[in-house]
Design a protein around this motif. Sequence first.
Motif, PDB file in Angstrom:
ATOM      1  N   VAL A 295       0.782  -1.280   0.169  1.00 29.26           N
ATOM      2  CA  VAL A 295      -0.110   0.047   0.112  1.00 29.26           C
ATOM      3  C   VAL A 295       0.805   1.190   0.059  1.00 29.26           C
ATOM      4  O   VAL A 295       0.536   2.247  -0.657  1.00 29.26           O
ATOM      5  CB  VAL A 295      -1.166  -0.045   1.223  1.00 29.26           C
ATOM      6  N   LEU A 296       1.993   1.239   0.768  1.00 33.75           N
ATOM      7  CA  LEU A 296       2.831   2.374   0.901  1.00 33.75           C
ATOM      8  C   LEU A 296       3.531   2.464  -0.385  1.00 33.75           C
ATOM      9  O   LEU A 296       3.707   3.852  -0.886  1.00 33.75           O
ATOM     10  CB  LEU A 296       3.842   2.063   1.919  1.00 33.75           C
ATOM     11  N   ASP A 297       4.079   1.554  -1.184  1.00 34.77           N
ATOM     12  CA  ASP A 297       4.706   1.567  -2.319  1.00 34.77           C
ATOM     13  C   ASP A 297       3.780   2.306  -3.377  1.00 34.77           C
ATOM     14  O   ASP A 297       4.389   3.224  -4.120  1.00 34.77           O
ATOM     15  CB  ASP A 297       5.120   0.195  -2.895  1.00 34.77           C
ATOM     16  N   ALA A 298       2.669   1.973  -3.539  1.00 35.83           N
ATOM     17  CA  ALA A 298       1.717   2.640  -4.357  1.00 35.83           C
ATOM     18  C   ALA A 298       1.321   3.956  -4.030  1.00 35.83           C
ATOM     19  O   ALA A 298       1.315   5.088  -4.946  1.00 35.83           O
ATOM     20  CB  ALA A 298       0.450   1.911  -4.343  1.00 35.83           C
ATOM     21  N   ALA A 299       1.300   4.435  -3.017  1.00 36.65           N
ATOM     22  CA  ALA A 299       0.940   5.774  -2.528  1.00 36.65           C
ATOM     23  C   ALA A 299       2.330   6.690  -2.669  1.00 36.65           C
ATOM     24  O   ALA A 299       2.302   7.764  -2.963  1.00 36.65           O
ATOM     25  CB  ALA A 299       0.630   5.659  -1.004  1.00 36.65           C
ATOM     26  N   VAL A 300       3.304   6.072  -2.487  1.00 36.48           N
ATOM     27  CA  VAL A 300       4.690   6.685  -2.688  1.00 36.48           C
ATOM     28  C   VAL A 300       4.679   7.260  -4.105  1.00 36.48           C
ATOM     29  O   VAL A 300       5.292   8.337  -4.380  1.00 36.48           O
ATOM     30  CB  VAL A 300       5.878   5.678  -2.112  1.00 36.48           C
ATOM     31  N   LEU A 301       4.561   6.285  -4.978  1.00 34.98           N
ATOM     32  CA  LEU A 301       4.611   6.479  -6.270  1.00 34.98           C
ATOM     33  C   LEU A 301       3.564   7.655  -6.630  1.00 34.98           C
ATOM     34  O   LEU A 301       3.960   8.369  -7.718  1.00 34.98           O
ATOM     35  CB  LEU A 301       4.101   5.335  -7.384  1.00 34.98           C
ATOM     36  N   VAL A 302       2.414   7.668  -6.191  1.00 37.84           N
ATOM     37  CA  VAL A 302       1.485   8.932  -6.431  1.00 37.84           C
ATOM     38  C   VAL A 302       2.088  10.055  -6.067  1.00 37.84           C
ATOM     39  O   VAL A 302       2.277  11.175  -6.597  1.00 37.84           O
ATOM     40  CB  VAL A 302       0.029   8.706  -5.664  1.00 37.84           C
ATOM     41  N   ARG A 303       2.759  10.111  -4.739  1.00 37.82           N
ATOM     42  CA  ARG A 303       3.300  11.117  -4.360  1.00 37.82           C
ATOM     43  C   ARG A 303       4.596  11.700  -5.369  1.00 37.82           C
ATOM     44  O   ARG A 303       4.717  12.899  -5.581  1.00 37.82           O
ATOM     45  CB  ARG A 303       4.012  11.123  -2.922  1.00 37.82           C
ATOM     46  N   LEU A 304       5.375  10.830  -5.665  1.00 32.52           N
ATOM     47  CA  LEU A 304       6.617  11.051  -6.596  1.00 32.52           C
ATOM     48  C   LEU A 304       6.149  11.739  -7.714  1.00 32.52           C
ATOM     49  O   LEU A 304       6.529  12.643  -8.668  1.00 32.52           O
ATOM     50  CB  LEU A 304       7.181   9.682  -6.656  1.00 32.52           C
ATOM     51  N   GLU A 305       4.980  11.089  -8.476  1.00 34.39           N
ATOM     52  CA  GLU A 305       4.365  11.625  -9.745  1.00 34.39           C
ATOM     53  C   GLU A 305       3.849  12.856  -9.609  1.00 34.39           C
ATOM     54  O   GLU A 305       4.178  13.943 -10.469  1.00 34.39           O
ATOM     55  CB  GLU A 305       3.146  10.568 -10.243  1.00 34.39           C
ATOM     56  N   ARG A 306       3.458  13.440  -8.344  1.00 36.24           N
ATOM     57  CA  ARG A 306       2.805  14.590  -8.167  1.00 36.24           C
ATOM     58  C   ARG A 306       3.734  15.694  -7.832  1.00 36.24           C
ATOM     59  O   ARG A 306       3.690  16.996  -8.105  1.00 36.24           O
ATOM     60  CB  ARG A 306       1.729  14.586  -7.235  1.00 36.24           C
TER      61      ARG A 306
ATOM     62  N   ALA B 231      -2.935  11.062 -15.027  1.00 30.55           N
ATOM     63  CA  ALA B 231      -4.010  10.738 -14.227  1.00 30.55           C
ATOM     64  C   ALA B 231      -4.208   9.439 -14.137  1.00 30.55           C
ATOM     65  O   ALA B 231      -4.750   8.757 -13.181  1.00 30.55           O
ATOM     66  CB  ALA B 231      -5.233  11.647 -14.722  1.00 30.55           C
ATOM     67  N   ALA B 232      -4.073   8.621 -15.167  1.00 29.45           N
ATOM     68  CA  ALA B 232      -4.477   7.116 -15.363  1.00 29.45           C
ATOM     69  C   ALA B 232      -3.397   6.410 -14.440  1.00 29.45           C
ATOM     70  O   ALA B 232      -3.666   5.579 -13.764  1.00 29.45           O
ATOM     71  CB  ALA B 232      -4.165   6.700 -16.715  1.00 29.45           C
ATOM     72  N   TRP B 233      -2.162   6.792 -14.464  1.00 25.33           N
ATOM     73  CA  TRP B 233      -1.111   6.056 -13.416  1.00 25.33           C
ATOM     74  C   TRP B 233      -1.284   6.418 -12.059  1.00 25.33           C
ATOM     75  O   TRP B 233      -1.418   5.243 -11.252  1.00 25.33           O
ATOM     76  CB  TRP B 233       0.277   6.692 -13.627  1.00 25.33           C
ATOM     77  N   ILE B 234      -1.852   7.709 -11.706  1.00 23.03           N
ATOM     78  CA  ILE B 234      -2.105   7.942 -10.358  1.00 23.03           C
ATOM     79  C   ILE B 234      -3.440   6.948  -9.919  1.00 23.03           C
ATOM     80  O   ILE B 234      -3.641   6.449  -8.805  1.00 23.03           O
ATOM     81  CB  ILE B 234      -2.424   9.464 -10.092  1.00 23.03           C
ATOM     82  N   GLU B 235      -4.389   7.000 -10.856  1.00 21.35           N
ATOM     83  CA  GLU B 235      -5.483   6.395 -10.452  1.00 21.35           C
ATOM     84  C   GLU B 235      -5.326   4.920 -10.070  1.00 21.35           C
ATOM     85  O   GLU B 235      -6.050   4.236  -9.344  1.00 21.35           O
ATOM     86  CB  GLU B 235      -6.587   6.390 -11.500  1.00 21.35           C
ATOM     87  N   ARG B 236      -4.537   4.186 -11.081  1.00 21.90           N
ATOM     88  CA  ARG B 236      -3.988   2.991 -11.078  1.00 21.90           C
ATOM     89  C   ARG B 236      -3.494   2.647  -9.454  1.00 21.90           C
ATOM     90  O   ARG B 236      -3.666   1.633  -8.850  1.00 21.90           O
ATOM     91  CB  ARG B 236      -3.148   2.731 -12.058  1.00 21.90           C
ATOM     92  N   GLN B 237      -2.621   3.550  -9.199  1.00 21.96           N
ATOM     93  CA  GLN B 237      -2.136   3.358  -7.674  1.00 21.96           C
ATOM     94  C   GLN B 237      -3.019   3.571  -6.656  1.00 21.96           C
ATOM     95  O   GLN B 237      -3.013   2.935  -5.792  1.00 21.96           O
ATOM     96  CB  GLN B 237      -0.862   4.555  -7.664  1.00 21.96           C
ATOM     97  N   PHE B 238      -3.729   4.539  -6.978  1.00 24.00           N
ATOM     98  CA  PHE B 238      -5.035   4.570  -5.817  1.00 24.00           C
ATOM     99  C   PHE B 238      -5.902   3.506  -5.692  1.00 24.00           C
ATOM    100  O   PHE B 238      -6.386   3.153  -4.551  1.00 24.00           O
ATOM    101  CB  PHE B 238      -5.574   5.895  -5.959  1.00 24.00           C
ATOM    102  N   VAL B 239      -6.055   2.683  -6.771  1.00 21.59           N
ATOM    103  CA  VAL B 239      -6.792   1.409  -6.611  1.00 21.59           C
ATOM    104  C   VAL B 239      -6.216   0.448  -5.960  1.00 21.59           C
ATOM    105  O   VAL B 239      -6.530  -0.033  -5.130  1.00 21.59           O
ATOM    106  CB  VAL B 239      -7.049   0.868  -8.134  1.00 21.59           C
TER     107      VAL B 239
END
Length: 203
Positions: free
Chosen positions: A100-111, A121-129
């Motif tokens: 869960v952290l790995d996915a959330a960290v990827l969102v933070r790095l993307e942003r 946006a598609a990448w961010i949504e994929r991680q939030f899923v």
Amino acid sequence: MKLIGSNTSPYVRKVRVVLAEKKLDYAYELENVWSGDTRIHESNPLGKVPCLVMEDGSTLYDSRVIVEYLDTLSPVCKLLPPNGRDRVDTKTWEALADGVLDAAVLVRLERTLRPPEQQSAAWIERQFVKVNAGLAVMARDLGDSPFCCNNHYSLADVAVGCCLGWLSFRFPEIGWRDDFPNLARLFDKLSERPSFKDTVPHG
């Protein structure tokens, strides 16, 4: 021992909590791996924290490897069962929390590392899923139990507590407390432990 880490990293926090629970002495060296003058590669070729430097100068990296080793150093507060299904279940909880952290960290790095026009946006949504699915499984498997595994405090709870704490720190808009009140109860209980109080993420 010396731990190289960051006060904002949930993976470093997991190691620090385990060190505190095991009552192990260590030096703590802060390192910003994103700085141009970081020296983390001298200790970890992957350029990540946490990194544990041993007395003989050898190093351990990846939080899961480090905490498994630390649990062998002291009989105080055994966090991992010795073998069998209980040990696998505990490590699976840890893998879920870290995932869960790995996915959330990827969102933070993307942003934070990409300009807005280059963010996906598609990448961010994929991680939030992944984040939401992981939280749902945590809540389902916790149920009404006081702790994640076998009704007693373990590495599973350390990992989950650090995960939830970081989500609250970096993604307060994720309403996991309202969606999963049993996770909120567990987190509040864990947050009363000195090991968690002393390692609240900041910076």
